[in-house]
Design a protein around this motif. Structure first.
Motif, PDB file in Angstrom:
ATOM      1  N   ILE A 198       0.816  -1.211   0.000  1.00  0.00           N
ATOM      2  CA  ILE A 198       0.000   0.000   0.000  1.00  0.00           C
ATOM      3  C   ILE A 198       0.854   1.268   0.000  1.00  0.00           C
ATOM      4  N   TYR A 199       2.134   1.138   0.329  1.00  0.00           N
ATOM      5  CA  TYR A 199       3.018   2.305   0.404  1.00  0.00           C
ATOM      6  C   TYR A 199       3.841   2.542  -0.867  1.00  0.00           C
ATOM      7  N   PHE A 200       3.930   1.540  -1.736  1.00  0.00           N
ATOM      8  CA  PHE A 200       4.875   1.616  -2.852  1.00  0.00           C
ATOM      9  C   PHE A 200       4.635   2.818  -3.768  1.00  0.00           C
ATOM     10  N   PHE A 201       3.437   2.953  -4.287  1.00  0.00           N
ATOM     11  CA  PHE A 201       3.186   4.037  -5.236  1.00  0.00           C
ATOM     12  C   PHE A 201       3.036   5.384  -4.547  1.00  0.00           C
ATOM     13  N   THR A 202       2.778   5.387  -3.257  1.00  0.00           N
ATOM     14  CA  THR A 202       2.814   6.641  -2.507  1.00  0.00           C
ATOM     15  C   THR A 202       4.242   7.178  -2.498  1.00  0.00           C
ATOM     16  N   LEU A 203       5.200   6.298  -2.243  1.00  0.00           N
ATOM     17  CA  LEU A 203       6.612   6.688  -2.269  1.00  0.00           C
ATOM     18  C   LEU A 203       7.007   7.221  -3.643  1.00  0.00           C
ATOM     19  N   VAL A 204       6.711   6.469  -4.680  1.00  0.00           N
ATOM     20  CA  VAL A 204       7.102   6.865  -6.034  1.00  0.00           C
ATOM     21  C   VAL A 204       6.419   8.172  -6.430  1.00  0.00           C
TER      22      VAL A 204
ATOM     23  N   PHE B 196      17.005  17.597  -2.283  1.00  0.00           N
ATOM     24  CA  PHE B 196      18.206  17.022  -2.901  1.00  0.00           C
ATOM     25  C   PHE B 196      18.117  16.880  -4.413  1.00  0.00           C
ATOM     26  N   ASN B 197      16.905  16.923  -4.949  1.00  0.00           N
ATOM     27  CA  ASN B 197      16.664  16.885  -6.392  1.00  0.00           C
ATOM     28  C   ASN B 197      17.348  15.710  -7.101  1.00  0.00           C
ATOM     29  N   LYS B 198      17.445  14.594  -6.405  1.00  0.00           N
ATOM     30  CA  LYS B 198      17.911  13.350  -7.001  1.00  0.00           C
ATOM     31  C   LYS B 198      17.385  12.199  -6.162  1.00  0.00           C
ATOM     32  N   ALA B 199      17.430  11.003  -6.735  1.00  0.00           N
ATOM     33  CA  ALA B 199      16.902   9.825  -6.056  1.00  0.00           C
ATOM     34  C   ALA B 199      17.978   8.754  -6.011  1.00  0.00           C
ATOM     35  N   SER B 200      18.692   8.691  -4.908  1.00  0.00           N
ATOM     36  CA  SER B 200      19.701   7.652  -4.727  1.00  0.00           C
ATOM     37  C   SER B 200      19.137   6.575  -3.801  1.00  0.00           C
ATOM     38  N   LEU B 201      19.761   5.423  -3.822  1.00  0.00           N
ATOM     39  CA  LEU B 201      19.346   4.351  -2.915  1.00  0.00           C
ATOM     40  C   LEU B 201      19.461   4.797  -1.457  1.00  0.00           C
ATOM     41  N   LEU B 202      20.526   5.507  -1.128  1.00  0.00           N
ATOM     42  CA  LEU B 202      20.716   5.974   0.244  1.00  0.00           C
ATOM     43  C   LEU B 202      19.599   6.918   0.676  1.00  0.00           C
ATOM     44  N   MET B 203      19.185   7.790  -0.213  1.00  0.00           N
ATOM     45  CA  MET B 203      18.086   8.706   0.120  1.00  0.00           C
ATOM     46  C   MET B 203      16.780   7.950   0.325  1.00  0.00           C
ATOM     47  N   LEU B 204      16.541   6.949  -0.505  1.00  0.00           N
ATOM     48  CA  LEU B 204      15.321   6.165  -0.335  1.00  0.00           C
ATOM     49  C   LEU B 204      15.369   5.313   0.932  1.00  0.00           C
TER      50      LEU B 204
ATOM     51  N   MET C 261       9.949  -3.195   2.789  1.00  0.00           N
ATOM     52  CA  MET C 261      10.792  -1.996   2.849  1.00  0.00           C
ATOM     53  C   MET C 261      11.864  -2.046   1.767  1.00  0.00           C
ATOM     54  N   LEU C 262      12.445  -3.225   1.573  1.00  0.00           N
ATOM     55  CA  LEU C 262      13.444  -3.378   0.502  1.00  0.00           C
ATOM     56  C   LEU C 262      12.812  -3.185  -0.874  1.00  0.00           C
ATOM     57  N   LEU C 263      11.582  -3.668  -1.051  1.00  0.00           N
ATOM     58  CA  LEU C 263      10.851  -3.438  -2.303  1.00  0.00           C
ATOM     59  C   LEU C 263      10.651  -1.947  -2.539  1.00  0.00           C
ATOM     60  N   GLN C 264      10.278  -1.215  -1.491  1.00  0.00           N
ATOM     61  CA  GLN C 264      10.080   0.224  -1.621  1.00  0.00           C
ATOM     62  C   GLN C 264      11.386   0.909  -2.015  1.00  0.00           C
ATOM     63  N   ILE C 265      12.472   0.538  -1.367  1.00  0.00           N
ATOM     64  CA  ILE C 265      13.765   1.186  -1.627  1.00  0.00           C
ATOM     65  C   ILE C 265      14.271   0.849  -3.031  1.00  0.00           C
ATOM     66  N   ILE C 266      14.400  -0.418  -3.319  1.00  0.00           N
ATOM     67  CA  ILE C 266      14.984  -0.832  -4.601  1.00  0.00           C
ATOM     68  C   ILE C 266      13.996  -0.622  -5.746  1.00  0.00           C
ATOM     69  N   GLY C 267      12.764  -1.071  -5.557  1.00  0.00           N
ATOM     70  CA  GLY C 267      11.748  -0.888  -6.594  1.00  0.00           C
ATOM     71  C   GLY C 267      11.435   0.575  -6.831  1.00  0.00           C
ATOM     72  N   GLY C 268      11.368   1.355  -5.751  1.00  0.00           N
ATOM     73  CA  GLY C 268      11.122   2.796  -5.883  1.00  0.00           C
ATOM     74  C   GLY C 268      12.243   3.482  -6.639  1.00  0.00           C
ATOM     75  N   TRP C 269      13.470   3.115  -6.321  1.00  0.00           N
ATOM     76  CA  TRP C 269      14.633   3.691  -7.011  1.00  0.00           C
ATOM     77  C   TRP C 269      14.586   3.374  -8.508  1.00  0.00           C
ATOM     78  N   ILE C 270      14.244   2.137  -8.831  1.00  0.00           N
ATOM     79  CA  ILE C 270      14.147   1.741 -10.240  1.00  0.00           C
ATOM     80  C   ILE C 270      13.021   2.512 -10.934  1.00  0.00           C
ATOM     81  N   MET C 271      11.855   2.584 -10.297  1.00  0.00           N
ATOM     82  CA  MET C 271      10.720   3.306 -10.902  1.00  0.00           C
ATOM     83  C   MET C 271      11.060   4.774 -11.144  1.00  0.00           C
ATOM     84  N   ILE C 272      11.629   5.425 -10.145  1.00  0.00           N
ATOM     85  CA  ILE C 272      11.921   6.861 -10.238  1.00  0.00           C
ATOM     86  C   ILE C 272      13.033   7.139 -11.244  1.00  0.00           C
ATOM     87  N   ASN C 273      14.073   6.345 -11.219  1.00  0.00           N
ATOM     88  CA  ASN C 273      15.255   6.622 -12.038  1.00  0.00           C
ATOM     89  C   ASN C 273      15.206   6.059 -13.453  1.00  0.00           C
ATOM     90  N   PHE C 274      14.395   5.028 -13.676  1.00  0.00           N
ATOM     91  CA  PHE C 274      14.424   4.392 -15.000  1.00  0.00           C
ATOM     92  C   PHE C 274      13.055   4.311 -15.680  1.00  0.00           C
TER      93      PHE C 274
END
Length: 170
Positions: free
Chosen positions: A48-54, A108-116, A152-165
């Motif tokens: 329920i949180y994934f697309f809220t994050l993205v 920060f105007n960027k989306a890194s794994l560390l930020m997520l 949480m790992l899905l949000q971080i890694i999946g969110g990073w992929i969605m936002i960046n790619f």
């Protein structure tokens, strides 16, 4: 890589804000339905949180806030999940996620794994404290940290992929 990443802050006065939020709400309806086919899928994968994050990270806190408020309510009304009793804690965490993700993206105007990682840990820690106050049960409030690490790992890694790619230039 970060040079062509466009992050937005859509205003409440824009129709695009509501259309974008509606798309993310649809995502927050479809993903939980898919993951609820797996035993304990909701509490493990925290869909329920994934697309809220993205949405909040890519399009600003307003899109995130609309997504955060509508997604749990629509899911609960349509499918009974999350149960009504769980809505206050889920909505608290969703709103915190939208605000923290939107603020982080705008600063920060960027989306890194560390930020997520920081965004996800931030909303989870604050949300857990809020849930503890609401439920007066620390063990229950820590459920996401006990069971939801894959989510949480899905949000971080999946969110990073969605936002960046996936939605990079939109």
């Amino acid at each position: 890589m970060d040079a062509t990443l466009r992050l937005h802050s859509l205003p409440f006065s824009s129709v695009r804000t509501y259309l974008t939020a509606a798309l993310f709400v649809i995502g927050n309806i479809a993903l939980p339905q898919l993951l609820h086919l797996v035993p304990q899928g909701g509490v493990t994968w925290l869909p329920i949180y994934f697309f809220t994050l993205v949405g909040a990270y890519k399009y600003g806190w307003r899109v995130g806030l609309l997504t955060a408020l509508a997604s749990p309510v629509v899911n609960s009304l349509m499918f009974g999940m999350p149960p009504v009793a769980a809505l206050p804690a889920i909505m608290l965490k969703s709103v915190l996620l939208a605000l923290i993700a939107g603020w982080t993206a705008s600063c920060f105007n960027k989306a890194s794994l560390l930020m997520l990682v920081a965004v996800v840990l931030g909303y989870q820690v604050l949300g857990t404290l809020g849930e503890w106050v609401m439920k007066a049960d620390f063990y229950a409030a820590c459920q996401d940290f006990r069971i939801g690490i894959p989510g949480m790992l899905l949000q971080i890694i999946g969110g990073w992929i969605m936002i960046n790619f996936v939605i990079r230039r939109n």
